[in-house]
Design an enzyme around this catalytic site. Structure first.
Site, PDB file in Angstrom:
ATOM      1  N   HIS A  60       0.870  -1.324  -0.058  1.00 36.65           N
ATOM      2  CA  HIS A  60       0.017  -0.120  -0.112  1.00 36.65           C
ATOM      3  C   HIS A  60       0.995   1.227  -0.065  1.00 36.65           C
ATOM      4  O   HIS A  60       2.086   1.236   0.298  1.00 36.65           O
ATOM      5  CB  HIS A  60      -0.779  -0.158   1.299  1.00 36.65           C
ATOM      6  CG  HIS A  60      -2.030   0.767   1.276  1.00 36.65           C
ATOM      7  ND1 HIS A  60      -1.901   2.406   1.623  1.00 36.65           N
ATOM      8  CD2 HIS A  60      -3.352   0.891   1.137  1.00 36.65           C
ATOM      9  CE1 HIS A  60      -2.609   3.065   1.823  1.00 36.65           C
ATOM     10  NE2 HIS A  60      -3.619   2.059   1.530  1.00 36.65           N
ATOM     11  N   ASP A 100       2.827  -4.548   7.962  1.00 35.58           N
ATOM     12  CA  ASP A 100       1.609  -3.734   7.753  1.00 35.58           C
ATOM     13  C   ASP A 100       0.472  -4.618   7.727  1.00 35.58           C
ATOM     14  O   ASP A 100       0.193  -5.500   6.928  1.00 35.58           O
ATOM     15  CB  ASP A 100       1.573  -3.231   6.326  1.00 35.58           C
ATOM     16  CG  ASP A 100       0.265  -2.535   6.047  1.00 35.58           C
ATOM     17  OD1 ASP A 100      -0.603  -2.630   6.969  1.00 35.58           O
ATOM     18  OD2 ASP A 100       0.272  -1.773   4.868  1.00 35.58           O
ATOM     19  N   GLN A 105      -4.889  -5.110   7.025  1.00 37.35           N
ATOM     20  CA  GLN A 105      -5.991  -6.006   6.520  1.00 37.35           C
ATOM     21  C   GLN A 105      -5.819  -7.626   7.301  1.00 37.35           C
ATOM     22  O   GLN A 105      -6.768  -8.442   6.757  1.00 37.35           O
ATOM     23  CB  GLN A 105      -5.801  -6.455   5.124  1.00 37.35           C
ATOM     24  CG  GLN A 105      -5.783  -4.939   4.313  1.00 37.35           C
ATOM     25  CD  GLN A 105      -7.310  -4.228   4.195  1.00 37.35           C
ATOM     26  OE1 GLN A 105      -8.347  -4.868   4.678  1.00 37.35           O
ATOM     27  NE2 GLN A 105      -7.350  -3.106   3.916  1.00 37.35           N
ATOM     28  N   LYS A 117     -10.430   0.265  10.297  1.00 39.05           N
ATOM     29  CA  LYS A 117     -10.592  -0.944   9.429  1.00 39.05           C
ATOM     30  C   LYS A 117     -11.313  -2.246  10.525  1.00 39.05           C
ATOM     31  O   LYS A 117     -11.612  -3.444   9.847  1.00 39.05           O
ATOM     32  CB  LYS A 117      -9.302  -1.359   8.686  1.00 39.05           C
ATOM     33  CG  LYS A 117      -9.038  -0.360   7.826  1.00 39.05           C
ATOM     34  CD  LYS A 117      -7.877  -0.682   7.085  1.00 39.05           C
ATOM     35  CE  LYS A 117      -7.278   0.178   6.093  1.00 39.05           C
ATOM     36  NZ  LYS A 117      -7.898   0.728   4.933  1.00 39.05           N
ATOM     37  N   CYS A 128      -4.790   2.423  -3.878  1.00 42.43           N
ATOM     38  CA  CYS A 128      -3.652   2.943  -3.069  1.00 42.43           C
ATOM     39  C   CYS A 128      -2.356   1.795  -3.235  1.00 42.43           C
ATOM     40  O   CYS A 128      -1.590   1.569  -2.540  1.00 42.43           O
ATOM     41  CB  CYS A 128      -3.942   3.198  -1.550  1.00 42.43           C
ATOM     42  SG  CYS A 128      -4.794   4.579  -1.198  1.00 42.43           S
TER      43      CYS A 128
END
Ligand SMILES: Cc1ncc(COP(=O)(O)O)c(C=O)c1O
Lengths: 419, 163
Positions: free
Chosen positions: A127, A204, A207, A230, A373
């Site tokens: 991202h 990261d 998600q 999120k 992104c």
């Protein structure tokens, strides 16, 4: 014939999400843009409201009752996040505005010690949040960025990674679950290999944290970042996990109140962790609400969420697979929908993703269109943009049916003009 | 599921037959010969890009040909092709006032007179605020191309999203 269906997870909890029960363009809302941001359950909304109605006050600053209450709730939220990802200590959780800020914190504070020729390994599917801060760092320090490519299945290529890593590598920063491909990277192996070469590892987890159980000690990463919005929490709050000794060794990122121990006109000493990295009045209500979101997710159980979303994944991919115009990206789900995230980035023949998104919106179906992104990834795949449907545990098979039917209609509508 | 899922009438207002035809079978794709003006434009947040080339008359005050290349949605591409259609033979000053009129039309505040009415098929876009920038991209890029003082290649992108 009547089928008595067992109640699914979504059936049981959908009423917790007021926003889902509305019509958009005259049709019941089908919200399939969860990778962009999730919806918020009543527990989180009520937590925000209670805070402002009952104990709004600044934290760590007052001795009065409300301030003590706000401080307790704010710090309790930190405990909840720490427990949620199995951090060894509550001091390892730094509240930030979002994942992007957490990555920038590391890039400035830790990254400034890098030197010309030091190497940072990322992947081509990052991202922009996990790319631009490292580009800026490379410009400042002369460090060099290297990129892990994808396997034929469009997953993190571990073999390529092994060929890139060397003793020059100082950092490996990569996405756990790609917001576009939906692949799940082998972060534990990545961390082990990185550490063999003395490199640090940043994950990261934007998600992954909302969709599966995460154990930072098991992954053995040095930093892990996620955004609250999120994972059922409000916007404006996210967190950085960092190993205690590493966070200790890092100098402050932003300066201000809250992060100090002793201040003189010409110098200051800094507060202990995690406050050293939390300058200024934080997003108090949002942090407390993140704690509530963690409570909410934990009560359902991350294992249950993962299992239910895998069922949806299997169904979504099965349905998409039946439309000949659809090309999906990322790995196919494995048995029972496992092995990838509950999202699908795709193209639909002649129908451009933006047009598709507009047409689906008329059917009440919210999906995302564009590069999500991950522009370099799209370039790497040789496409300009994709459409993306991303699911959450409150989505249902029936919603997938509505989405698929609308998708077919859109393809037909565009197709009929040209045939 | 047999019943129509969506309000197709709204969709038809937006994607009129003419628009879809221009999207699928553009008549003005490519590069002009010679190239007197060249300008790239994009919508950074969605990734749509366009490259316009213009051929002018000797005096440099009249557009003789316009061509475009690019990637984008039906609205962006059809808008470019329609624009190229109507610009041939137009004076530069006239073209610039058409840019203004088109942008006003997207706000629902104006439309084109009879001789340019084919542009009015884009009016439906004004009902879809998030798509207005798709239709405007080509016009915004045209404006930059016409206003650039130097001849020939302007290699940067103009963004249609900075307001
Ligand atoms: C994989 C990934 N990383 C980072 C981000 C950035 O999150 P935020 O914009 O909340 O900082 C996102 C979300 O947009 C994401 O999906």
């Amino acid at each position: 014939m009547t089928l008595t269906r067992e109640k699914t997870l979504a059936d049981r909890i959908r009423s917790d999400f007021p926003i889902l029960h509305q019509k958009v363009n005259g049709k019941p809302l089908v919200y399939l843009d969860n990778a962009a941001t999730s919806q918020k359950p009543l527990l989180v909304l009520n937590t925000l409201r209670d805070y402002y109605e009952q104990y709004n006050s600044n934290v760590h600053r007052g001795v009065h009752t409300l301030s003590a209450k706000a401080t307790d709730a704010y710090e309790a939220a930190r405990d909840k996040v720490a427990a949620f990802i199995n951090a060894a200590s509550r001091q390892e959780i730094v509240f930030t505005r979002n994942a992007s800020e957490a990555i920038n914190l590391v890039a400035y504070s830790w990254g400034s010690s890098l030197q010309t020729g030091d190497e940072i390994i990322l992947s081509v599917m990052e991202h922009h949040s996990n790319l631009i801060p490292w580009q800026l760092l490379a410009q400042r320090t002369g460090a060099v960025l290297k990129f892990v490519e994808l396997t034929a299945e469009q997953e993190f290529d571990l073999e390529h990674f092994k060929s890139l890593i060397s003793d020059k590598t100082k950092l490996v920063a990569t996405v756990h679950v790609s917001n576009t491909l939906g692949c799940i990277s082998p972060v534990k192996e990545i961390a082990a290999i990185a550490h063999e070469h003395g490199a640090k590892v940043l994950i990261d987890a934007c998600q992954s944290v909302p969709h599966m159980p995460i154990d930072v000690q098991q992954i053995d990463c040095d930093w892990l970042v996620a955004s609250g919005h999120k994972m059922c929490a409000p916007t404006g709050i996210g967190f950085l996990y960092g190993k205690l000794d590493i966070l200790r060794s890092m100098s402050p990122f932003l300066g201000g109140g809250e992060m100090i121990a002793d201040v003189f006109l010409d110098h200051a000493t800094y507060a202990d962790l995690p406050h050293k990295f939390e300058a200024g009045t934080p997003a108090i209500a949002e942090a407390i609400a993140l704690g509530a979101a963690v409570d909410y997710l934990s009560a359902i159980g991350m294992d249950n969420i993962y299992a239910y979303e895998a069922e949806l994944t299997a169904y979504l991919w099965e349905q998409l697979g039946q439309i000949s115009e659809i090309q999906t990206y990322g790995p196919q789900p494995k048995v029972a929908g496992l092995g990838r995230a509950a999202l699908a980035a795709f193209t639909a023949g002649d129908v451009h993703p933006h047009d598709l998104s507009t047409i689906l919106d008329q059917a009440g179906v919210a999906i995302r269109a564009g590069h999500h992104c991950t522009q370099p990834l799209h370039r790497h795949l040789g496409i300009q943009s994709t459409a993306r449907a991303s699911l959450s545990f409150y989505n249902t098979r029936q919603e997938i049916d509505v989405f698929i039917a609308a998708l077919k209609e859109a393809i037909e509508f565009f197709g009929s003009i040209f045939s | 599921m047999t019943t129509a899922i969506m309000a197709l009438s709204n969709v038809r207002d937006l994607y009129q037959q003419v628009i879809l035809e221009h999207y699928k079978k553009p008549r003005h794709k490519g590069k002009t010969n010679p190239v007197h003006r060249q300008q790239r434009g994009h919508n950074p947040s969605c990734g749509d890009t366009i490259e316009l080339t213009l051929k002018l008359n000797d005096a440099g005050d009249t557009i003789e040909d316009v061509k475009f290349e690019g990637e984008g949605c039906a609205i962006a591409m059809a808008s470019a092709d329609l624009m190229a259609d109507v610009l041939r033979g137009k004076q530069v000053t006239e073209a610039l006032s058409m840019v203004q009129r088109f942008q006003n039309m997207m706000k629902g505040e104006d439309e084109f007179p009879k001789e340019l009415r084919k542009l009015n098929v884009m009016q439906g876009v004004s009902q879809f605020p998030v798509r207005i920038k798709c239709a405007n991209l080509t016009w915004h890029t045209l404006k930059a191309a016409l206003e650039s003082t130097h001849d020939l290649a302007n290699t940067g992108f103009v963004s249609n999203e900075d307001t």
